[in-house]
Design a protein around this motif. Structure first.
Motif, PDB file in Angstrom:
ATOM      1  N   SER A 263      32.701  60.701  38.629  1.00 36.35           N
ATOM      2  CA  SER A 263      33.708  60.080  37.776  1.00 36.35           C
ATOM      3  C   SER A 263      33.978  60.935  36.547  1.00 36.35           C
ATOM      4  O   SER A 263      33.090  61.582  36.019  1.00 36.35           O
ATOM      5  N   SER A 264      35.219  60.923  36.109  1.00 32.73           N
ATOM      6  CA  SER A 264      35.566  61.543  34.835  1.00 32.73           C
ATOM      7  C   SER A 264      36.157  60.479  33.919  1.00 32.73           C
ATOM      8  O   SER A 264      35.559  60.110  32.915  1.00 32.73           O
ATOM      9  N   LEU A 265      37.316  59.942  34.295  1.00 35.03           N
ATOM     10  CA  LEU A 265      37.932  58.875  33.519  1.00 35.03           C
ATOM     11  C   LEU A 265      38.149  57.651  34.391  1.00 35.03           C
ATOM     12  O   LEU A 265      38.385  57.767  35.601  1.00 35.03           O
ATOM     13  N   MET A 266      38.053  56.478  33.777  1.00 34.71           N
ATOM     14  CA  MET A 266      38.460  55.263  34.473  1.00 34.71           C
ATOM     15  C   MET A 266      39.979  55.197  34.420  1.00 34.71           C
ATOM     16  O   MET A 266      40.572  55.230  33.339  1.00 34.71           O
ATOM     17  N   THR A 267      40.599  55.119  35.583  1.00 36.49           N
ATOM     18  CA  THR A 267      42.056  55.191  35.651  1.00 36.49           C
ATOM     19  C   THR A 267      42.696  53.868  36.051  1.00 36.49           C
ATOM     20  O   THR A 267      43.917  53.751  36.028  1.00 36.49           O
ATOM     21  N   VAL A 268      41.887  52.891  36.441  1.00 37.31           N
ATOM     22  CA  VAL A 268      42.424  51.560  36.752  1.00 37.31           C
ATOM     23  C   VAL A 268      41.752  50.542  35.844  1.00 37.31           C
ATOM     24  O   VAL A 268      40.626  50.741  35.383  1.00 37.31           O
ATOM     25  N   ARG A 269      42.453  49.478  35.576  1.00 38.13           N
ATOM     26  CA  ARG A 269      41.922  48.454  34.671  1.00 38.13           C
ATOM     27  C   ARG A 269      40.692  47.788  35.291  1.00 38.13           C
ATOM     28  O   ARG A 269      40.696  47.445  36.475  1.00 38.13           O
ATOM     29  N   PRO A 270      39.628  47.604  34.500  1.00 39.98           N
ATOM     30  CA  PRO A 270      38.405  47.003  35.055  1.00 39.98           C
ATOM     31  C   PRO A 270      38.607  45.542  35.412  1.00 39.98           C
ATOM     32  O   PRO A 270      39.412  44.832  34.801  1.00 39.98           O
ATOM     33  N   PHE A 271      37.872  45.107  36.415  1.00 44.08           N
ATOM     34  CA  PHE A 271      37.848  43.704  36.823  1.00 44.08           C
ATOM     35  C   PHE A 271      36.382  43.306  36.919  1.00 44.08           C
ATOM     36  O   PHE A 271      35.644  43.805  37.757  1.00 44.08           O
ATOM     37  N   ARG A 272      35.950  42.439  36.029  1.00 37.67           N
ATOM     38  CA  ARG A 272      34.548  42.017  35.980  1.00 37.67           C
ATOM     39  C   ARG A 272      34.454  40.550  36.375  1.00 37.67           C
ATOM     40  O   ARG A 272      35.232  39.713  35.902  1.00 37.67           O
ATOM     41  N   ALA A 273      33.506  40.241  37.255  1.00 37.03           N
ATOM     42  CA  ALA A 273      33.355  38.870  37.751  1.00 37.03           C
ATOM     43  C   ALA A 273      31.879  38.478  37.745  1.00 37.03           C
ATOM     44  O   ALA A 273      31.222  38.462  38.796  1.00 37.03           O
ATOM     45  N   PRO A 274      31.302  38.185  36.572  1.00 38.37           N
ATOM     46  CA  PRO A 274      29.888  37.800  36.515  1.00 38.37           C
ATOM     47  C   PRO A 274      29.637  36.472  37.208  1.00 38.37           C
ATOM     48  O   PRO A 274      30.502  35.589  37.231  1.00 38.37           O
ATOM     49  N   GLY A 301      40.997  45.141  30.561  1.00 32.36           N
ATOM     50  CA  GLY A 301      41.112  44.689  31.939  1.00 32.36           C
ATOM     51  C   GLY A 301      41.011  43.182  32.028  1.00 32.36           C
ATOM     52  O   GLY A 301      41.491  42.459  31.155  1.00 32.36           O
ATOM     53  N   VAL A 302      40.349  42.710  33.088  1.00 32.49           N
ATOM     54  CA  VAL A 302      40.298  41.281  33.407  1.00 32.49           C
ATOM     55  C   VAL A 302      38.853  40.838  33.531  1.00 32.49           C
ATOM     56  O   VAL A 302      38.033  41.494  34.188  1.00 32.49           O
ATOM     57  N   LEU A 303      38.527  39.707  32.893  1.00 35.40           N
ATOM     58  CA  LEU A 303      37.241  39.044  33.068  1.00 35.40           C
ATOM     59  C   LEU A 303      37.497  37.780  33.882  1.00 35.40           C
ATOM     60  O   LEU A 303      38.242  36.896  33.455  1.00 35.40           O
ATOM     61  N   PHE A 304      36.883  37.691  35.065  1.00 37.91           N
ATOM     62  CA  PHE A 304      37.090  36.557  35.963  1.00 37.91           C
ATOM     63  C   PHE A 304      35.841  35.695  35.987  1.00 37.91           C
ATOM     64  O   PHE A 304      34.758  36.159  36.347  1.00 37.91           O
ATOM     65  N   LEU A 305      35.982  34.445  35.586  1.00 37.60           N
ATOM     66  CA  LEU A 305      34.879  33.487  35.614  1.00 37.60           C
ATOM     67  C   LEU A 305      35.164  32.447  36.680  1.00 37.60           C
ATOM     68  O   LEU A 305      35.967  31.526  36.475  1.00 37.60           O
ATOM     69  N   ASP A 306      34.541  32.620  37.831  1.00 40.17           N
ATOM     70  CA  ASP A 306      34.719  31.680  38.939  1.00 40.17           C
ATOM     71  C   ASP A 306      33.764  30.512  38.762  1.00 40.17           C
ATOM     72  O   ASP A 306      32.664  30.670  38.217  1.00 40.17           O
TER      73      ASP A 306
END
Length: 512
Positions: A263-274, A301-306
């Motif tokens: 990896s060098s750069l993050m190029t897509v928005r993060p999606f976190r789902a704890p 990015g997006v934080l998803f709380l299911d």
């Protein structure tokens, strides 16, 4: 003999250059001073074994290592390599002329191999600011650090490689990446697409509005209705990361040690789902050695709380402050670190414990009291920070089996970008406001002008639907976004009506 080499320490997502001073004199003891933690104190055994395994000599004299500035606590094993090189230079086994030009980092194994570190990107950025020619670090961290184009990033696999380089017996080839080409090539590299979802056009519309204005969303519906499937595709319709956003997001993941060797750069928005069993520290960050939590890893990015009601109440409540300020401050007795946390929250939940309240085909066995108690697990102040409440119903069989083509994420994203462009121009002179969701009350009053008919409509809705007072600003923000999507300078009545529709949980009559 006194020799200085240079390393670096990371606090939050920023780095500080550390001077590693090594002095060898008459005596027999080894000392490390400058507020080292246990990992640094234990480094003597690793350093001695690595030096001797590689065929060099460990001086049997008094060695004092000072990590300056001494008032800052040093943590981790990334100082191993700089200390080992300082000892070899101070004992006359290698040349020291090049040490002033490079920041040196890496954990040593007993056989002299160099192991990866955390935080290579912020360290490289700070090394460039401080005027160093380059940085010497483990090969697996090289592409990450090479995002700093003005710096010579020299990757090494073993202690002998850097010794030969400093003795001018071996050249180290700098790692170079084409930052712009790599960034643009992978900027829309998503595996999922909104066209995968059959039906649910009204939910897609709600998520498009949320993406266009940066609004938080909660999806309420029975099991199997597609809440998770829709949520996972939200990043695919958000505007692409800018280079500055990418660098900031990459720094956070670098500090957390979550970037791969390629990896060098993050190029897509993060999606976190704890998972709903996560702790408050895991969510917001912290620990004895503060690390970024899920809300910071979801930055930009997006934080998803299911299964939102299944999260512990204390875990959900700690999100209230960062949802407003978009930063989380972790304080300790002698220092505090700030982690950015500007994310979109998307939550999903069943409408009741059994999951089938308002289901068209299955009967709910909970009763209105159980439904209210279940919804009551989510506090009013938290709901106050969620702009869109969306009821999700199951997809009919004929829609699932049909051949109707759904819109692709690329098409929806183009509309979102147009709306975001309007907002960027509107807030160009306002600091820390980039989209409609970030407006405060004063800005809402200035920007969200409505007609006299609109005021009557909003007042009627507040009274007849039993909407809470906190819904007022949220409705105006969402209505402003809908107007932007239609390129309308004024909020029209149908914009307000659609925004009112997305305040389900504020209705006193909801759930009977």
């Amino acid at each position: 003999m006194l020799i200085k080499s240079f390393s670096s320490a990371v606090y939050g997502i920023e780095a500080t250059t550390i001077t590693v001073e090594v002095h060898i004199s008459t005596g027999t003891r080894y000392y490390i001073v400058g507020l080292p933690d246990n990992a640094i104190k234990e480094s003597w055994q690793r350093i001695e074994s690595a030096i001797m395994t590689m065929g060099y000599r460990m001086p049997r004299q008094k060695i004092v290592v000072n990590l300056a500035p001494a008032a800052i606590r040093k943590e981790g094993s990334s100082y191993d390599l700089a200390i080992a090189i300082g000892i070899l230079a101070a004992s006359g086994q290698i040349q020291a002329q090049l040490l002033d030009d490079y920041v040196i980092l890496g954990e040593l194994s007993l056989n002299g191999d160099i192991l990866p570190i955390k935080g290579a990107l912020p360290i490289a950025i700070q090394a460039n600011i401080d005027g160093f020619k380059g940085i010497i670090l483990p090969r697996s961290n090289a592409r990450e650090a090479a995002a700093v184009q003005q710096l010579d990033v020299l990757p090494v696999n073993s202690l002998s490689e850097i010794v030969n380089f400093l003795n001018r017996e071996q050249m180290l080839i700098p790692t170079k990446i084409d930052l712009e080409k790599e960034f643009l090539h992978q900027i829309n590299n998503y595996e999922m697409d909104f066209s995968d979802v059959k039906g649910q056009e009204n939910i897609k519309r709600a998520l498009e509005i949320a993406a266009a204005g940066g609004h938080n969303v909660i999806l309420i519906g029975p099991p199997g209705s597609g809440k998770t499937m829709l949520a996972k595709r939200l990043p695919t319709i958000l505007p692409p990361l800018s280079l500055d956003e990418s660098l900031e997001t990459t720094k956070i993941h670098s500090v957390a040690g979550q970037l791969g060797a390629l990896s060098s750069l993050m190029t897509v928005r993060p999606f976190r789902a704890p998972h709903h069993t996560t702790s408050d520290v895991a969510l917001v960050g912290g620990g004895s050695t503060p690390q970024p939590g899920e809300i910071s890893l979801a930055h930009h990015g997006v934080l998803f709380l299911d299964e939102l009601p299944e999260f512990k109440r204390s875990v959900l409540e700690v999100m209230r402050q960062p949802l407003e300020s978009r930063v989380i401050t972790i304080s300790r007795a002698k220092f505090a670190v700030d982690y950015p946390a500007s994310f979109m929250l998307i939550a999903a939940m069943n409408p009741c414990p059994c999951g089938y309240y308002n289901h068209p085909n299955k009967e709910c066995i909970c009763g209105s009291t159980a439904v209210h108690r279940y919804l009551g697990k989510i506090s009013g102040p938290l709901l106050d920070r969620i702009d869109l409440h969306v009821e999700v119903t199951p997809v009919e069989l004929d829609e699932l089996s049909g051949n109707r083509n759904s819109e692709k994420s690329e098409t929806i994203r183009a509309r979102v970008i147009r709306a975001r462009t309007i907002q960027a121009e509107r807030f160009i002179e306002m600091k820390n406001i980039h989209n409609n969701a970030q407006m405060g009350t004063r800005v809402v009053r200035e920007v969200c002008k409505i007609t006299s008919e609109g005021k009557i409509l909003l007042q009627t809705a507040m009274e007849r639907l039993g909407l809470s007072a906190r819904a007022y600003d949220r409705i105006l923000k969402v209505a402003r976004t809908i107007a932007d999507m239609e390129n309308s300078a004024m909020i029209q009545n149908h914009h307000l009506a659609e925004a009112i529709h997305f305040r389900s949980l504020d209705r006193e009559s909801w759930a009977g």
